[in-house]
Design an enzyme around this catalytic site. Structure first.
Site, PDB file in Angstrom:
ATOM      1  N   ASP A  24     -29.332 -32.016  34.311  1.00  0.00           N
ATOM      2  CA  ASP A  24     -28.829 -32.996  33.351  1.00  0.00           C
ATOM      3  C   ASP A  24     -29.940 -33.946  32.922  1.00  0.00           C
ATOM      4  O   ASP A  24     -30.088 -34.259  31.736  1.00  0.00           O
ATOM      5  CB  ASP A  24     -27.675 -33.804  33.963  1.00  0.00           C
ATOM      6  CG  ASP A  24     -26.462 -32.941  34.260  1.00  0.00           C
ATOM      7  OD1 ASP A  24     -26.384 -31.822  33.725  1.00  0.00           O
ATOM      8  OD2 ASP A  24     -25.595 -33.393  35.029  1.00  0.00           O
ATOM      9  N   GLU A 344     -29.225 -25.024  32.561  1.00  0.00           N
ATOM     10  CA  GLU A 344     -29.249 -25.094  31.097  1.00  0.00           C
ATOM     11  C   GLU A 344     -30.641 -25.311  30.529  1.00  0.00           C
ATOM     12  O   GLU A 344     -31.066 -24.600  29.618  1.00  0.00           O
ATOM     13  CB  GLU A 344     -28.325 -26.215  30.622  1.00  0.00           C
ATOM     14  CG  GLU A 344     -28.278 -26.386  29.123  1.00  0.00           C
ATOM     15  CD  GLU A 344     -27.212 -27.375  28.674  1.00  0.00           C
ATOM     16  OE1 GLU A 344     -27.467 -28.113  27.700  1.00  0.00           O
ATOM     17  OE2 GLU A 344     -26.137 -27.412  29.296  1.00  0.00           O
TER      18      GLU A 344
END
Length: 445
Positions: A24, A344
């Site tokens: 994140d 990600e």
């Protein structure tokens, strides 16, 4: 915030809570640094900023122009608006902006004597069960925050369902509020991208926040990509970088490993150590710090009969890398022949690298990661061997891993990259969305 729309730099406030593994934070930093590089100013509020010390040296000391990292503490910083109220607020991955920040924004009056800024409130939104704060709780939290700041007569009361006192003060000067969501190739992303989320209760009733979904297609928000990324890759000297990192030289299949603890890791390591790379070449395995390094060390120190051979003439050499900056992680991907990535941020960077890769998706208890993986493989138009390797690597199928077909897999990834390059990058799309939304807010009666 400005009373009228002006050309020129905007001020952004980004909010990030680090859940695990710093993925994140990696996305948040990439977005913040790209915004700052474009000429705007940015505050990045993060609850665990320590990893930026190695991820982006100088970030915590304020050495990045136009970018300030602020610790997201409890209680919230009393000087949150020292640089002025923001034009754009971005929540990353469904985090809840601190009510104290919202209250400070509502109370903010520029030194020039312009109108006070209207509250930017927390909107009800679609979210995973158990995440976030409900409308009544948010209203109460804002009320408590306002009470700590002062002016009892002007703060909302718990359960308030009107816009009195907060919204009416300056209805046009609202920051554009974006909820930047997780990346996925699943069909719901195109349906959900850009959707409004109007609030129906509490002091912000009548306001709207919008979902912004990164993605791989033209009907999504795109992917983060610096303007000079491909040019830097073309100019990259892999041999010189390997030398600086003290990585082995010589002919070999070079593999970077950034993973969690995939079920097939042990068998794969044993096969590499026994000379079973599937390519006929010895292997140099470059292992990133953290969980990947712990998993590899743990496997080879657990009494396995096959161990890596540490001289350059044998089947497997293992190199354990230090913590890499984001720039050097890109270099790692560019220098390797095959990249194993996770989460990600590294997935997106592997796509831009244009090299064959295997993605270790973050496992979820409800099994939702299986559909997410299949959606990516479908978008890639992945060949059968690449699909099978991914499924076995992530514990979604059993059996032996297929040998890597680097030529076929590389052609698949490069074709996907070419499709992405025809689309605007995420920041360009985000700025266009913000400009359109600001104009709509300005035109509201």
């Amino acid at each position: 915030m400005r009373d009228t729309l002006e050309a020129g730099p905007m001020h952004w406030a980004l909010f990030c809570r680090v859940i695990d593994n710093y993925g994140d934070l990696g996305v948040a930093w990439r977005l913040a640094s790209q915004i700052a590089a474009s000429g705007d100013t940015v505050q990045l509020w993060v609850d665990a900023p320590e990893a930026l010390a190695w991820m982006a040296p100088g970030a915590l000391e304020g050495r990045w122009p136009r970018l300030q990292v602020r610790p997201w503490t409890q209680p919230f910083a009393a000087d949150a608006l020292a640089q002025g109220a923001a034009d754009v607020w971005v929540e990353l991955f469904g985090c809840d902006i601190d009510p104290e920040f919202i209250a400070q924004h509502d109370r903010f009056t520029p030194a020039s004597g312009a109108k006070s800024k209207a509250t930017l409130n927390k909107f009800p939104r679609w979210r995973a069960p158990g995440r976030g704060m409900g409308c009544e709780a948010q209203t109460a939290a804002i009320a408590a925050a306002m009470a700590r700041i002062g002016n009892d007569a002007d703060r909302p009361q718990p359960g308030c369902a009107t816009r009195e006192g907060l919204v009416q003060r300056c209805p046009k000067n609202n920051p554009v509020w974006i909820n930047l969501e997780y990346l996925s190739a699943e069909a719901y992303v195109e349906r959900s991208h850009g959707l409004p989320s109007p609030i129906l209760h509490g002091p912000a009733r009548g306001r709207t926040r919008h979902f912004f979904f990164p993605g791989y297609t033209e009907r999504t928000g795109g992917l983060l990509r610096e303007p000079d990324l491909l040019a830097r890759q073309v100019a990259f000297d892999a041999a010189r970088w390997r030398e600086r990192q003290r990585l082995p030289s010589g002919r070999a299949l070079r593999i970077s490993l950034f993973c969690y603890e995939p079920p097939a890791l042990g068998a794969w390591l044993d096969a590499l150590a026994a000379g079973g790379s599937g390519t006929g070449q010895p292997v140099q395995l470059w292992v990133t710090h953290g969980r990947a390094a712990a998993a590899v060390r743990g496997h080879f120190c657990a009494g396995n009969p096959v161990t890596p051979l540490q001289n350059g003439a044998q089947a497997l050499q293992v190199s354990y890398l230090p913590a890499l900056t984001q720039t050097d992680y890109d270099h790692l991907l560019w220098a390797a022949d095959l990249n194993f990535v996770r989460g990600e941020d590294s997935l997106v960077r592997a796509l831009w690298a244009g090299k064959p890769f295997i993605w270790n998706i973050y496992p979820q208890d409800d099994g939702a990661h299986a559909a997410k993986l299949e959606a990516l493989l479908d978008w890639l138009d992945a060949p059968p061997s690449l699909r099978r390797f991914h499924r076995i690597w992530n514990g979604l199928s059993s059996g032996a891993l297929p040998p890597p077909d680097l030529a076929l897999w590389g052609a698949c990834i490069r074709a996907a990259r070419e499709r992405l390059l025809t689309q605007p990058d995420l920041l360009s799309q985000l700025r266009a969305f913000v400009a359109d939304r600001r104009q709509q807010l300005q035109e509201q009666p």
